[in-house]
Each structure stands twice: as C-alpha cells, then as structure tokens.
Design a protein around this motif. Structure first.
Motif, short mmCIF file in Angstrom:
data_model
loop_
_atom_site.label_atom_id
_atom_site.label_comp_id
_atom_site.label_asym_id
_atom_site.label_seq_id
_atom_site.Cartn_x
_atom_site.Cartn_y
_atom_site.Cartn_z
N GLY A 1 0.79 -1.22 0.00
CA GLY A 1 0.00 0.00 0.00
C GLY A 1 0.83 1.28 0.00
O GLY A 1 0.28 2.37 0.08
N ASN A 2 2.15 1.16 -0.10
CA ASN A 2 3.03 2.34 -0.15
C ASN A 2 2.97 2.96 -1.54
O ASN A 2 3.06 2.24 -2.54
N GLU A 3 2.85 4.28 -1.58
CA GLU A 3 2.73 4.98 -2.86
C GLU A 3 4.01 5.71 -3.22
O GLU A 3 4.68 6.28 -2.36
N THR A 4 4.31 5.70 -4.51
CA THR A 4 5.39 6.48 -5.10
C THR A 4 4.79 7.33 -6.20
O THR A 4 4.10 6.80 -7.08
N ARG A 5 5.02 8.62 -6.16
CA ARG A 5 4.44 9.55 -7.14
C ARG A 5 5.53 10.09 -8.06
O ARG A 5 6.57 10.55 -7.60
N THR A 6 5.26 10.02 -9.36
CA THR A 6 6.16 10.60 -10.35
C THR A 6 5.37 11.59 -11.18
O THR A 6 4.33 11.24 -11.75
N SER A 7 5.83 12.82 -11.21
CA SER A 7 5.19 13.84 -12.04
C SER A 7 5.83 13.83 -13.41
O SER A 7 7.06 13.93 -13.52
N LEU A 8 5.01 13.68 -14.42
CA LEU A 8 5.50 13.75 -15.79
C LEU A 8 5.03 15.08 -16.38
O LEU A 8 3.84 15.38 -16.36
N ASN A 9 5.98 15.87 -16.88
CA ASN A 9 5.63 17.19 -17.42
C ASN A 9 6.59 17.64 -18.51
O ASN A 9 6.59 18.81 -18.89
N ARG A 10 7.40 16.74 -19.01
CA ARG A 10 8.34 17.04 -20.10
C ARG A 10 8.20 15.95 -21.16
O ARG A 10 8.24 14.76 -20.83
N SER A 11 8.10 16.34 -22.41
CA SER A 11 7.89 15.35 -23.47
C SER A 11 9.14 14.54 -23.77
O SER A 11 9.08 13.60 -24.56
N TYR A 12 10.26 14.84 -23.13
CA TYR A 12 11.48 14.07 -23.31
C TYR A 12 11.75 13.16 -22.11
O TYR A 12 12.85 12.62 -21.96
N GLN A 13 10.76 13.01 -21.23
CA GLN A 13 10.88 12.09 -20.10
C GLN A 13 9.77 11.06 -20.19
O GLN A 13 8.62 11.40 -20.50
#
Length: 135
Positions: A75-87
């Motif tokens: 139940g542990n969460e990891t958040r990744t923000s995607l905001n660049r089209s090269y990532q």
C-alpha cells in the motif's frame, strides 16, 4: 533507464523547434505492439487504477502534466510527475498504477508491449496483492 523507472529520451535542439524520439531497443525496453493516449481528462478525475499481469508500458506526457502514482503490494505509494515530453516512465508488469492531477490540455501517451487483452488487467487491489505476494 534510472532505477525509478524514469527514461530520459533524446533531445535534438533546433532554433526552429526541438525534436525528441524513441526507438526499440535504445529507449524502449520492449517492442511496441500498441499505442494509445489519454486526453481531455476532466479536473479531479483519475485514470488507471489497475495492474497488468504481463503487459509492460512506457508513459510520456506529450503535453501538459500529470502524476503517475504507483502503489506496491503493502500500500506504499510512489508519485512521479510527468511534465516534459522528453521524459518517460517505464512500468513493468505487475505494477499497480493510476494517473491523476491532469493539467488542462494534457496528453498522456502510452506505449505497450502487447495488444489489448481484457484478461491481462487486474482491477481489484486485493487480488493484485495476493498475486504479487505469490510471485
């Protein structure tokens, strides 16, 4: 690829506009069999909320931004923000995920190593926990 699944895609800089590409096997760790995208997501909505038994996926924010939230079997969460089209973010099989916090006009591109198979989806988190712990 970095340990957290993030993939930096090549950037070709040009004063007329930049270009990014991906190809197998250099940036994509699998042969692409299916491509789909998520867009026009209303504010506050969540997409996903499942895992795949066998499918692997690469997700890219082509426009705007959104968060990919991965939940492990405890139940542990990891958040990744995607905001660049090269990532990009690589999600191996048996990864529970959902997408949220979509900005206006965001487009999430999904690259998959398999065709759509309804039976590959695990949509119940308790079933996911049981299967993951039994691996």
């Amino acid at each position: 690829m970095q340990n957290n699944g993030q993939v930096k895609l090549p950037q070709i800089f040009d004063p007329r506009g930049n270009l990014t590409f991906l190809q197998y096997p250099d940036q994509v760790p699998f042969e692409i069999k299916r491509v789909f995208w998520t867009y026009d997501v209303p504010g506050g909505e969540i997409r996903g909320g499942h895992a795949f038994r066998k499918q692997q996926e690469l997700i890219i924010a082509l426009s705007g931004s959104f968060d990919v939230v991965i939940t492990d079997e405890q139940g542990n969460e990891t958040r990744t923000s995607l905001n660049r089209s090269y990532q990009a973010l690589f999600l191996p099989k048996m990864t529970w995920r959902h997408l949220e916090n979509f900005s206006t006009n965001s487009v999430a591109l999904h690259l998959s190593d398999s065709e759509y198979l309804k039976g590959d989806y695990i949509r119940d988190f308790q079933q996911y926990q049981t299967l993951k712990n039994g691996e």
